[in-house]
Design an enzyme around this catalytic site. Structure first.
Site, PDB file in Angstrom:
ATOM      1  N   LYS A 147       0.865  -1.193   0.000  1.00  0.00           N
ATOM      2  CA  LYS A 147       0.000   0.000   0.000  1.00  0.00           C
ATOM      3  C   LYS A 147       0.889   1.226   0.000  1.00  0.00           C
ATOM      4  O   LYS A 147       2.016   1.193   0.498  1.00  0.00           O
ATOM      5  CB  LYS A 147      -0.890   0.023   1.244  1.00  0.00           C
ATOM      6  CG  LYS A 147      -2.174   0.812   1.055  1.00  0.00           C
ATOM      7  CD  LYS A 147      -3.229  -0.012   0.335  1.00  0.00           C
ATOM      8  CE  LYS A 147      -4.508   0.750   0.095  1.00  0.00           C
ATOM      9  NZ  LYS A 147      -5.580  -0.139  -0.368  1.00  0.00           N
TER      10      LYS A 147
HETATM   11  P1  NAD Z   1     -13.353   7.510  -2.608  1.00  0.00           P
HETATM   12  O1  NAD Z   1     -12.350   8.562  -2.362  1.00  0.00           O
HETATM   13  O2  NAD Z   1     -13.845   7.280  -3.995  1.00  0.00           O
HETATM   14  O3  NAD Z   1     -14.642   7.730  -1.678  1.00  0.00           O
HETATM   15  C1  NAD Z   1     -14.597   7.887  -0.296  1.00  0.00           C
HETATM   16  C2  NAD Z   1     -15.989   8.339   0.126  1.00  0.00           C
HETATM   17  O4  NAD Z   1     -16.059   8.364   1.537  1.00  0.00           O
HETATM   18  C3  NAD Z   1     -16.347   9.751  -0.348  1.00  0.00           C
HETATM   19  O5  NAD Z   1     -17.704   9.780  -0.742  1.00  0.00           O
HETATM   20  C4  NAD Z   1     -16.176  10.590   0.900  1.00  0.00           C
HETATM   21  O6  NAD Z   1     -16.973  11.762   0.879  1.00  0.00           O
HETATM   22  C5  NAD Z   1     -16.635   9.605   1.942  1.00  0.00           C
HETATM   23  N1  NAD Z   1     -16.230   9.890   3.299  1.00  0.00           N
HETATM   24  C6  NAD Z   1     -15.018  10.223   3.785  1.00  0.00           C
HETATM   25  N2  NAD Z   1     -15.087  10.401   5.111  1.00  0.00           N
HETATM   26  C7  NAD Z   1     -16.370  10.158   5.464  1.00  0.00           C
HETATM   27  C8  NAD Z   1     -17.085  10.152   6.679  1.00  0.00           C
HETATM   28  N3  NAD Z   1     -16.475  10.444   7.813  1.00  0.00           N
HETATM   29  N4  NAD Z   1     -18.410   9.845   6.673  1.00  0.00           N
HETATM   30  C9  NAD Z   1     -19.035   9.537   5.527  1.00  0.00           C
HETATM   31  N5  NAD Z   1     -18.410   9.505   4.342  1.00  0.00           N
HETATM   32  C10 NAD Z   1     -17.102   9.817   4.310  1.00  0.00           C
HETATM   33  O7  NAD Z   1     -12.703   6.163  -2.022  1.00  0.00           O
HETATM   34  P2  NAD Z   1     -13.084   4.674  -2.369  1.00  0.00           P
HETATM   35  O8  NAD Z   1     -12.157   4.183  -3.418  1.00  0.00           O
HETATM   36  O9  NAD Z   1     -14.548   4.547  -2.536  1.00  0.00           O
HETATM   37  O10 NAD Z   1     -12.624   3.951  -1.025  1.00  0.00           O
HETATM   38  C11 NAD Z   1     -13.473   3.878   0.123  1.00  0.00           C
HETATM   39  C12 NAD Z   1     -12.983   2.772   1.017  1.00  0.00           C
HETATM   40  O11 NAD Z   1     -12.972   1.541   0.298  1.00  0.00           O
HETATM   41  C13 NAD Z   1     -11.555   2.929   1.565  1.00  0.00           C
HETATM   42  O12 NAD Z   1     -11.476   2.341   2.839  1.00  0.00           O
HETATM   43  C14 NAD Z   1     -10.729   2.111   0.583  1.00  0.00           C
HETATM   44  O13 NAD Z   1      -9.490   1.700   1.136  1.00  0.00           O
HETATM   45  C15 NAD Z   1     -11.671   0.968   0.356  1.00  0.00           C
HETATM   46  N6  NAD Z   1     -11.407   0.204  -0.856  1.00  0.00           N
HETATM   47  C16 NAD Z   1     -11.420   0.800  -2.070  1.00  0.00           C
HETATM   48  C17 NAD Z   1     -11.197   0.034  -3.193  1.00  0.00           C
HETATM   49  C18 NAD Z   1     -11.269   0.614  -4.574  1.00  0.00           C
HETATM   50  O14 NAD Z   1     -11.178  -0.163  -5.542  1.00  0.00           O
HETATM   51  N7  NAD Z   1     -11.454   1.906  -4.747  1.00  0.00           N
HETATM   52  C19 NAD Z   1     -10.925  -1.339  -3.076  1.00  0.00           C
HETATM   53  C20 NAD Z   1     -10.943  -1.928  -1.812  1.00  0.00           C
HETATM   54  C21 NAD Z   1     -11.188  -1.141  -0.704  1.00  0.00           C
END
Ligand code: NAD
Length: 457
Positions: A147
């Site tokens: 990561k």
């Molecule tokens: P992103 O940046 O696209 O979205 C994050 C979202 O969370 C946004 O809508 C933001 O406004 C919201 N957010 C942030 N803080 C918040 C809070 N306190 N309360 C409510 N909403 C809040 O990110 P993503 O890619 O969707 O990733 C989200 C999670 O999923 C992370 O933990 C990431 O590690 C995990 N993840 C992502 C992927 C991927 O393929 N993108 C894969 C596995 C895991």
């Protein structure tokens, strides 16, 4: 960052002072990062890596394994910290703290996203790298865990600043990366465009295109069809399997989704398409509720234009905490770590939690959810759809032949359903919850490889 394409041109130097304690990396670290809990006059950090250690230890205790071997696979193999100088639009230079952690390369190249966020810490990146090792093992793909992260607020950087920051990161850490050694992908605050810059920087240094050095690229650059939707699709496949296991019918279920970025918005869309009524959603700016079910298609259009759910007229504004406490059947935390803690776990009323985010639940909260009979599909299973399609992308890049979206989705479903059932079987065999079962399965798979390879003196 899937929903955000238009950026503010404001630079970090224009950030407000009131939320600043540490000036770093074109952004200011807020006084209350999401990993710090205030307790009287002290602040106590919840170590995200500490949470992974506890999860690992709980699973390892069920296995009769050599302690030295467990020590070897538990801790990150390599953690790199750099300060990156980047030229800003106003001609000044700023230093950005950046990390890359390779937790394990036992089963294959380190694999894992790069996070751009003001609250990124080494502790968090080590935790995320470690979860990647276990996640890749749960879905049985030939990768280890890695990561990366940069302490920055991507929304406060111009496109040009973001590009220079990304290229500097790729260039300064270039020896770490490669299709056979360490393959990044998008995470919070990064997306296909950042991956395209990363791939170009790496390729320029090698004098030929190397698409397999990153995944999550735009499809025209060798990205896989279906990658953007893959994590949310995997989450919803797990919800479907969990509902089947519990005898629930999706068409009679309601859901609440925390976070409306890549993972949250796609999960909400696919839940909606499966017939689930999505009544609650939130993002970092606010939360919405509609007892009849939010019109997810209209909400996605709205977010496409406004970059936030705030202002959408199809729901009542509610407190963000109510999204986690909602009286629904399914809860999808899809924002950040440490959202469900011992403080709010007792108020959760969902029957199924499918963890779209990494590490949304602390070990203390897990114990409470267990006691209340909540069926938790843990992050290392529920959100593994993203890395699974990243693996498909890496395979397609190596072969130079690309699959249709139907093919990608069919193979993803096959992998996710198999992994869900492998974990469920382990859960029954060891009489543990789904999280510990997923860790048991993953540790067993990593140990098997390490024992076969041996530890080089
Ligand atoms: P992103 O940046 O696209 O979205 C994050 C979202 O969370 C946004 O809508 C933001 O406004 C919201 N957010 C942030 N803080 C918040 C809070 N306190 N309360 C409510 N909403 C809040 O990110 P993503 O890619 O969707 O990733 C989200 C999670 O999923 C992370 O933990 C990431 O590690 C995990 N993840 C992502 C992927 C991927 O393929 N993108 C894969 C596995 C895991």
């Amino acid at each position: 960052m899937a929903t955000s394409t238009k950026r503010k041109t404001k630079t970090a130097s224009q950030s407000t002072k009131k939320d600043a304690v540490v000036k770093r990396g074109g952004s200011r670290r807020p006084t209350t990062t999401r990993q710090i809990i205030s307790f009287k006059d002290r602040t106590i950090p919840i170590s995200v890596f500490g949470n992974v250690m506890k999860q690992f230890d709980a699973a390892a205790a069920k296995l009769k394994l050599d302690g030295d071997l467990l020590d070897f696979i538990k801790v990150p193999r390599r953690s790199t910290i750099m300060n990156l100088p980047v030229k800003m639009d106003d001609g000044s230079h700023r230093m950005f703290e950046a990390y890359r952690v390779q937790h394990s390369i036992a089963r294959g190249p380190a694999k894992g996203g790069i996070r751009y966020h003001p609250g990124v810490t080494l502790d968090e990146v080590q935790a995320l790298a470690s979860w990647m090792t276990w996640k890749c093992a749960v879905v049985n793909i030939p990768f280890g865990g890695g990561k990366g992260g940069i302490v920055c607020d991507p929304q406060a950087l111009s496109i040009g600043e973001l590009e220079r920051l990304t290229r500097r990161y790729a260039a300064d850490m270039i020896d770490l990366f490669g299709p056979d050694s360490d393959v990044p992908a998008p995470d919070v605050g990064t997306g296909p465009q950042v991956m395209a810059w990363f791939m170009d920087t790496y390729s320029m240094r090698h004098n030929h295109p190397v698409p397999g050095v990153v995944t999550g690229k735009p499809p025209t650059l060798g990205g896989s069809r279906g990658r953007v939707e893959a994590t949310g699709r995997g989450v919803v496949l797990c919800v479907r399997e969990a509902a089947r296991h519990l005898g629930l019918h999706p068409s009679q279920c309601t859901a609440s989704v925390q976070g409306f970025g890549n993972v949250g918005s796609i999960s909400a869309k696919l839940l909606h398409e499966m017939g689930v009524k999505v009544t609650h959603v939130s993002d970092v700016n606010g939360a919405l509720y509609n007892p009849d079910g939010l019109d997810i298609t209209a909400l996605l259009d709205f977010v496409g234009q406004h970059k936030t759910i705030v202002g959408f007229k199809g729901g009542k504004v509610i407190k963000p905490a109510d999204v986690l406490n909602a009286k629904v059947d399914i809860l999808v935390p899809a924002a950040l770590e440490n959202q469900i803690t011992e403080k709010n776990a007792g108020r959760i009323r969902a029957k199924i939690i499918a963890e779209g985010a990494n590490g949304p639940t602390t070990p203390e909260a897990d114990a409470i959810l267990d006691k209340h009979g909540v069926f938790v599909v843990p992050d290392i299973l529920a959100n593994a759809g993203g890395v699974t399609v990243s693996y498909f992308e890496w395979v397609q890049n190596r072969v130079g032949y690309f699959w249709t979206e139907e093919e990608v989705n069919r193979r993803l479903e096959e992998k996710m359903v198999l992994a869900f059932n492998d974990v469920l079987r382990t859960c029954k065999k060891y009489k543990v919850n789904m999280r510990i079962a997923a860790f048991i399965l993953a540790i067993t798979r990593v140990v098997e490889v390490v024992q076969l390879r041996g530890i080089h003196a």
